[in-house]
Design a protein around this motif. Sequence first.
Motif, short mmCIF file in Angstrom:
data_model
loop_
_atom_site.label_atom_id
_atom_site.label_comp_id
_atom_site.label_asym_id
_atom_site.label_seq_id
_atom_site.Cartn_x
_atom_site.Cartn_y
_atom_site.Cartn_z
N UNK A 17 -46.70 -59.75 -19.82
CA UNK A 17 -48.13 -60.05 -19.80
C UNK A 17 -48.49 -60.72 -21.12
N UNK A 18 -49.02 -61.95 -21.02
CA UNK A 18 -49.37 -62.72 -22.21
C UNK A 18 -50.89 -62.92 -22.18
N UNK A 19 -51.58 -62.22 -23.05
CA UNK A 19 -53.04 -62.19 -23.02
C UNK A 19 -53.56 -61.84 -24.41
N UNK A 20 -54.47 -62.66 -24.94
CA UNK A 20 -54.98 -62.42 -26.29
C UNK A 20 -56.07 -61.36 -26.35
N UNK A 21 -56.71 -61.06 -25.24
CA UNK A 21 -57.75 -60.02 -25.20
C UNK A 21 -57.09 -58.67 -24.90
N UNK A 22 -57.11 -57.78 -25.90
CA UNK A 22 -56.41 -56.51 -25.77
C UNK A 22 -56.88 -55.71 -24.56
N UNK A 23 -58.18 -55.66 -24.32
CA UNK A 23 -58.70 -54.88 -23.20
C UNK A 23 -58.14 -55.40 -21.87
N UNK A 24 -58.08 -56.71 -21.72
CA UNK A 24 -57.54 -57.30 -20.49
C UNK A 24 -56.04 -57.05 -20.39
N UNK A 25 -55.33 -57.19 -21.51
CA UNK A 25 -53.88 -56.97 -21.53
C UNK A 25 -53.55 -55.54 -21.10
N UNK A 26 -54.30 -54.58 -21.63
CA UNK A 26 -54.07 -53.17 -21.30
C UNK A 26 -54.41 -52.91 -19.83
N UNK A 27 -55.50 -53.51 -19.33
CA UNK A 27 -55.88 -53.34 -17.93
C UNK A 27 -54.78 -53.86 -17.01
N UNK A 28 -54.26 -55.06 -17.30
CA UNK A 28 -53.19 -55.63 -16.47
C UNK A 28 -51.97 -54.71 -16.50
N UNK A 29 -51.60 -54.24 -17.69
CA UNK A 29 -50.44 -53.34 -17.81
C UNK A 29 -50.65 -52.08 -16.98
N UNK A 30 -51.86 -51.53 -17.02
CA UNK A 30 -52.15 -50.33 -16.22
C UNK A 30 -52.03 -50.61 -14.73
N UNK A 31 -52.55 -51.75 -14.29
CA UNK A 31 -52.45 -52.14 -12.87
C UNK A 31 -50.98 -52.25 -12.47
N UNK A 32 -50.19 -52.91 -13.30
CA UNK A 32 -48.76 -53.09 -13.00
C UNK A 32 -48.03 -51.76 -12.93
N UNK A 33 -48.35 -50.86 -13.85
CA UNK A 33 -47.72 -49.53 -13.84
C UNK A 33 -48.11 -48.76 -12.59
N UNK A 34 -49.38 -48.86 -12.18
CA UNK A 34 -49.82 -48.19 -10.96
C UNK A 34 -49.11 -48.77 -9.73
N UNK A 35 -48.76 -50.06 -9.78
CA UNK A 35 -48.01 -50.68 -8.69
C UNK A 35 -46.57 -50.20 -8.66
N UNK A 36 -46.09 -49.64 -9.76
CA UNK A 36 -44.72 -49.16 -9.83
C UNK A 36 -43.76 -50.11 -10.52
N UNK A 37 -44.29 -51.12 -11.21
CA UNK A 37 -43.44 -52.07 -11.94
C UNK A 37 -42.58 -51.31 -12.94
N UNK A 38 -41.30 -51.67 -13.00
CA UNK A 38 -40.33 -50.96 -13.83
C UNK A 38 -40.66 -51.03 -15.32
#
Length: 137
Positions: A17-38
């Motif tokens: 995930x390449x994103x300069x806005x920390x809040x957005x970067x963390x949100x994307x990471x959380x979504x991916x983790x909830x999807x089960x991304x390794x």
Amino acid sequence: MRMYMPEDPIKSLRILVVEDQQQTRVWIADVLKQMGVREVLMANDGAEALDVLHRDLDAVDIVICDWAMPRMNGMDLLAAVRNLRPNLPFIMETGHGTKDHVLAARAQGVDAFIVKPYSAAQLEVRIRTLVKNGRPK
């Protein structure tokens, strides 16, 4: 009789995930983790993302990248990625979903485009479509 249920291919993915806005970067990471991304790798901008890719070119299965970032923007990163790993799936995200933006990204070889703000479900559809269909040749 037990039916064979193949494992969800999402569970084997390593996504950068390449994103300069920390809040957005963390949100994307959380979504991916909830999807089960390794594994979710994160970078603040394109230059940091290139460092991640140079350390191990095969450590990333998909890139999700913001268009507008300091130091190195998403289009410049996309061009660099296409030189390093031409078939690495690349999702571009932007707050400017104009036809010109979409066409410019497509011309550079982007695989999917998503306009901010977007939902977790929209991101999941993009990722699952890439996993199912693979990167166009």
